[in-house]
Design an enzyme around this catalytic site. Structure first.
Site, PDB file in Angstrom:
ATOM      1  N   HIS A  60      -4.293   4.228   6.721  1.00 33.76           N
ATOM      2  CA  HIS A  60      -3.015   3.643   6.039  1.00 33.76           C
ATOM      3  C   HIS A  60      -1.815   4.069   6.598  1.00 33.76           C
ATOM      4  O   HIS A  60      -1.632   4.850   7.415  1.00 33.76           O
ATOM      5  CB  HIS A  60      -3.105   4.283   4.627  1.00 33.76           C
ATOM      6  CG  HIS A  60      -4.346   4.224   3.703  1.00 33.76           C
ATOM      7  ND1 HIS A  60      -4.348   3.097   3.142  1.00 33.76           N
ATOM      8  CD2 HIS A  60      -5.419   4.947   3.799  1.00 33.76           C
ATOM      9  CE1 HIS A  60      -5.410   3.040   2.223  1.00 33.76           C
ATOM     10  NE2 HIS A  60      -6.234   4.060   2.715  1.00 33.76           N
TER      11      HIS A  60
ATOM     12  N   ASP B 168       0.801  -1.358   0.070  1.00 34.04           N
ATOM     13  CA  ASP B 168       0.074   0.120  -0.122  1.00 34.04           C
ATOM     14  C   ASP B 168       0.926   1.324  -0.108  1.00 34.04           C
ATOM     15  O   ASP B 168       1.621   1.596   0.705  1.00 34.04           O
ATOM     16  CB  ASP B 168      -0.800  -0.037   1.230  1.00 34.04           C
ATOM     17  CG  ASP B 168      -1.589   1.180   1.402  1.00 34.04           C
ATOM     18  OD1 ASP B 168      -1.818   1.901   0.506  1.00 34.04           O
ATOM     19  OD2 ASP B 168      -2.414   1.195   2.670  1.00 34.04           O
TER      20      ASP B 168
END
Lengths: 552, 552
Positions: free
Chosen positions: A368, A195
């Site tokens: 995140h 990610d």
């Protein structure tokens, strides 16, 4: 012989060089598996578009080889396209309980749930899908029950983090399974896919718990009703609202269709734990003392039809802002939503509410990983190759740089575009060819029927409107029988521009008189060009001009 | 008698509850002066609109009483509407040298410069305009030569900060004249009007000098060409680029019309000091070694036609991105521009450039005062009343709260809407009535001819396009002679939807057959409703439907 042995193919069909519509194809020999199948939200220039799907033509062409679709978590940009894709490729779908719980709503809406083969997998479990062994590794993210994948293939192990963060004190469940990442790394990982969303942010993403602390402080001091907006899917956030509410003796009402659905499902599956009697009907909020009430709603992104927007604009059926109401927007505007969110905030202030939002308190944390968390994963997994995923192009570049700064050979960091084919084995990894990929636009019931031509017309119409010129002519001679009539929309306010509209009619008449005969297309182009030049000269505008000739 | 004496009227016609189009009317007896006259940029829902002007009907109605317009600095949102307003109200315009220098370009473009009475005032000077004595007080802002105003009126002194920050180490000129603010405060100020833009930001805004330090570090380490984008009007920023360029032995080329114009004017007026031979023609950049070159350009907001966007998209006439070029975006995206800026950044990365932008370095500082600076001004001026200006509604509220936290009586903090009339004297301040105010939209040459109807149509057309149904009928009987023909734009891609378009034609025919006779409007409404329902049922879209009947 080693040289000639088969390679693993990895084909991202979305999620690279863009935010959203995450979907990746893994292919070995005749076996294909797909990881995630999400939507993206339309760009500003996609006028009238509701959703953007990934182009899955490649999968449809190879549908007989697709063994299954594996989901990493229940966010729209990872599961949203499934109802459309499963209509074309009906294969088993694997995911954790909550992920599948949220998926079921969508499949029901599309009336295909009963036809679908949905299989629940738990964190830590490994399943066999075709030739692949897919291991579900527990992670943390802004939605519960999210996983990374270790995909065991004949050429080695691929670790795909999907969206994740490192939260040592998550609201429910365990922290991300760092030990398993380390164990896999120790044994040897061929490729890390990671990610990249927050790669530009230094340091660590704060724990979801810090938001709970902020909530407690807010609830402790609030003297009136609290209205809190956040993402419907952020169940941990919602749990913390309930916890604070219970602690400070407030009932909780839920507003907004998606918020209601998600909470219902989360309660049913045991992901939301609410003490008896805390939850109250939104219709009955007025029977409670404001200081004993919290309303949870959607619309933290300023979406037009959402709960919070309706409340702000004063057309929410049950909730009306009273002086002193405290509104908490527990989210950060996604790029592009800043203005609409800010508009909602101003409206709430005008109605006498106090508003706490992102820039003012720790009422939101990202889902995140920031740079330090990314470094941790890179070092634990210690893969031979690295493929940054989930980010705009600049994020992928910066993530590749991060890996290189940790000592990885630049030739082993691979920045790809969607549709490209990565061929990889233990000896080499190279991009070799590409397959069809891109955007499929959803407008109402139409899937893919709105393309560049239609969008270009919508853009043109939106900027300068249009002028229609209608003319009836004699079929044999082309002689004008009636017209030209001139009609406009989105151009000038006709009531106040009658004179000008008459000028346009005049201009058309002259144009028509210039080209007699039966050449309709000549007539049309003459009208079009003459009118276009006249209008531009007079107004510096370029409306769409549509000449229509009826011949009788 | 005291009770009945005249009051000062203050009427904001723009700049409150919004960002931009700053303009305030001051009125005592028969005398009116206007402070600033700016534009705003269109909202996302103002399709095709170029500029937004303040509605100055009130001034036009009272044009004989308007004694002059005073400008505080040269930004678009303070001077941009003057070319339009001066056409209706030709009164003297007062401002500092640079402000008027920039204004002259606009007036030339509109070909009215020669008709205008423009009078230069220097910082520290006081002028008489009607009954008002207007004192120009030196301030700091993101453009040189900016001032606050002390307006001396029969009922007391009004201090209007306009846009400002406190910069103790400005690039050129002196820091803001804090002593004069203090002196006025000591003598007694009736009303403070103060910039609210950054009221949500704690602490201090950094000095412009800190940007220079960041530039020096970047220039020192850059091994290739540097392309730097910033606001054309930020002459101090541009000066610092030149300083760093000279120090590290680079030539400077300028790209972008507004950047060229502003620099030319700034050099001419002595606001930019550039050593002989530093500035080179943009056409000749390729004759210099990349490591000895800087290109300054516009487009820091991702504006489509700007220098940087053209460079990023590869259609700039002189500048093409080479591998290793360093692009510095010295600005923060204004809310609403985030996505376009981010798009430009991604394009630059794809072309092999390295890009440094706000989230990554101290290459930009705001031009507006943060909380601590605001408190300083409040305390120095120590006014009896406070009117927060220049900000969205929530900023005005928070600025009023800031004043109250400093001890001001809430009844003396006044939050106004544009068009409202504040009546004030030493005894009281109250809002009493209002005048016409609002937005005037500029689209091409049209000023105010695009209103809500046209915008609603443009929005409608942009979302679902339109369907035109044309029908020729017998005038006497209403019998159909030819048609209905069905034409669409921005709805579906006709080539791929021929079948569907034929269905629509069929539906229209049936609708027409249902209503014979000479009632055109009945025919039209029948066609419209039938088609509308059919289309929505089939596509869940609501295109605009235009039935046109030609009778012969």
């Amino acid at each position: 012989m080693k040289r000639t042995r088969k390679k693993l193919k990895i084909i991202p069909l979305g999620g690279l060089g863009e935010i959203g519509k995450n979907i990746t194809v893994f292919e070995y020999g005749d076996d294909i598996i797909v990881v995630d199948c999400g939507i993206a939200f339309p760009d500003d220039d996609m006028f009238g578009i509701d959703l953007v799907l990934p182009d899955t033509t490649y999968l449809i062409k190879n549908k007989d080889r697709v063994k299954g679709i594996i989901l990493t978590h229940g966010h729209e940009d990872h599961i949203g396209a499934l109802p459309y894709v499963l209509k074309n490729i009906n294969v088993p779908v694997y995911g954790t309980r909550l992920t599948l719980g949220l998926l079921e709503y969508k499949l029901e809406e599309h009336r295909i749930l009963s036809d679908c083969d949905i299989q629940t997998v738990s964190q830590g479990q490994t399943i066999e899908v075709g030739i692949f062994k897919v291991e579900f590794i527990r992670t943390n993210h802004s939605i519960a029950d999210s996983v990374a994948l270790a995909i065991h293939t004949p050429v080695g192990v691929v670790v795909h983090t999907s969206d994740f963060k490192v939260d040592y004190t998550p609201i429910s469940g365990e922290p991300i399974d760092l030990q398993r990442f380390a164990e896999l790394g120790k044994k040897g990982v061929l490729l890390l896919m990671c990610d990249s969303t927050n790669v530009e942010r230094p340091g660590y993403t704060m724990s979801e718990k810090t938001v709970g602390k902020a909530f407690e402080e807010i609830f402790m001091n609030a003297r009136n009703r609290i209205i809190l907006a956040t993402f419907a899917s952020n169940i941990h956030r919602i749990q913390q609202v309930f916890d604070a509410a219970v602690k400070y003796n407030r009932k909780v009402a839920i507003s907004g269709r998606s918020m209601v659905n998600v909470c219902k499902k989360a309660i049913e599956l045991g992901y939301l734990n609410i003490p008896e009697g805390t939850l109250v009907e939104i219709e009955r909020i007025n029977s409670y003392n404001p200081k004993n009430l919290v309303i949870i709603t959607t619309g933290s992104q300023g979406e037009t039809m959402s709960g919070l927007s309706r409340i702000a604009s004063g057309d929410h059926r049950q909730v009306e802002i009273n002086n002193g109401d405290l509104v908490v927007i527990s989210a950060t505007p996604i790029p592009g939503n800043e203005k609409s969110v800010s508009g909602v905030i101003n409206e709430l202030f005008k109605k006498g509410a106090e508003v706490i939002y992102e820039s003012l308190a720790d009422i939101h944390v990202s889902g995140h990983a920031c740079q330090e968390e990314l470094k941790l994963i890179h070092k634990l997994v210690n893969a031979k190759y690295f493929l940054p995923v989930h980010g705009e192009y600049r994020h992928l570049i910066k993530h590749a740089n991060l890996a290189q700064n940790l000592g990885m050979n630049p030739e082993r960091t691979i920045v790809m575009k969607i549709g490209q084919v990565l061929e990889i084995n233990s000896d080499e990894a190279r991009i070799n060819g590409n397959v069809q990929s891109g955007k499929v636009l959803v407008d109402g019931l139409g899937v893919g029927d709105v393309g560049t031509v239609v969008l270009r017309d919508r853009k043109h119409l939106s900027e300068d409107g249009l002028i229609i010129v209608v003319l009836t002519v004699q079929k044999e001679t082309g002689a004008v029988i009636t017209g030209p009539d001139v009609i406009s929309r989105g151009f000038v306010y006709v009531r106040e521009a009658e004179g000008f509209m008459n000028d346009l009619k005049q201009v058309c008449q002259e144009a028509v008189s210039k080209c007699e005969g039966r050449n309709w297309s000549l007539k049309k182009s003459t009208i079009k060009d003459t009118l276009k030049n006249y209008v531009y000269q007079k107004t510096k505008r370029r409306p769409m001009i549509l000449p229509i000739i009826m011949d009788i």
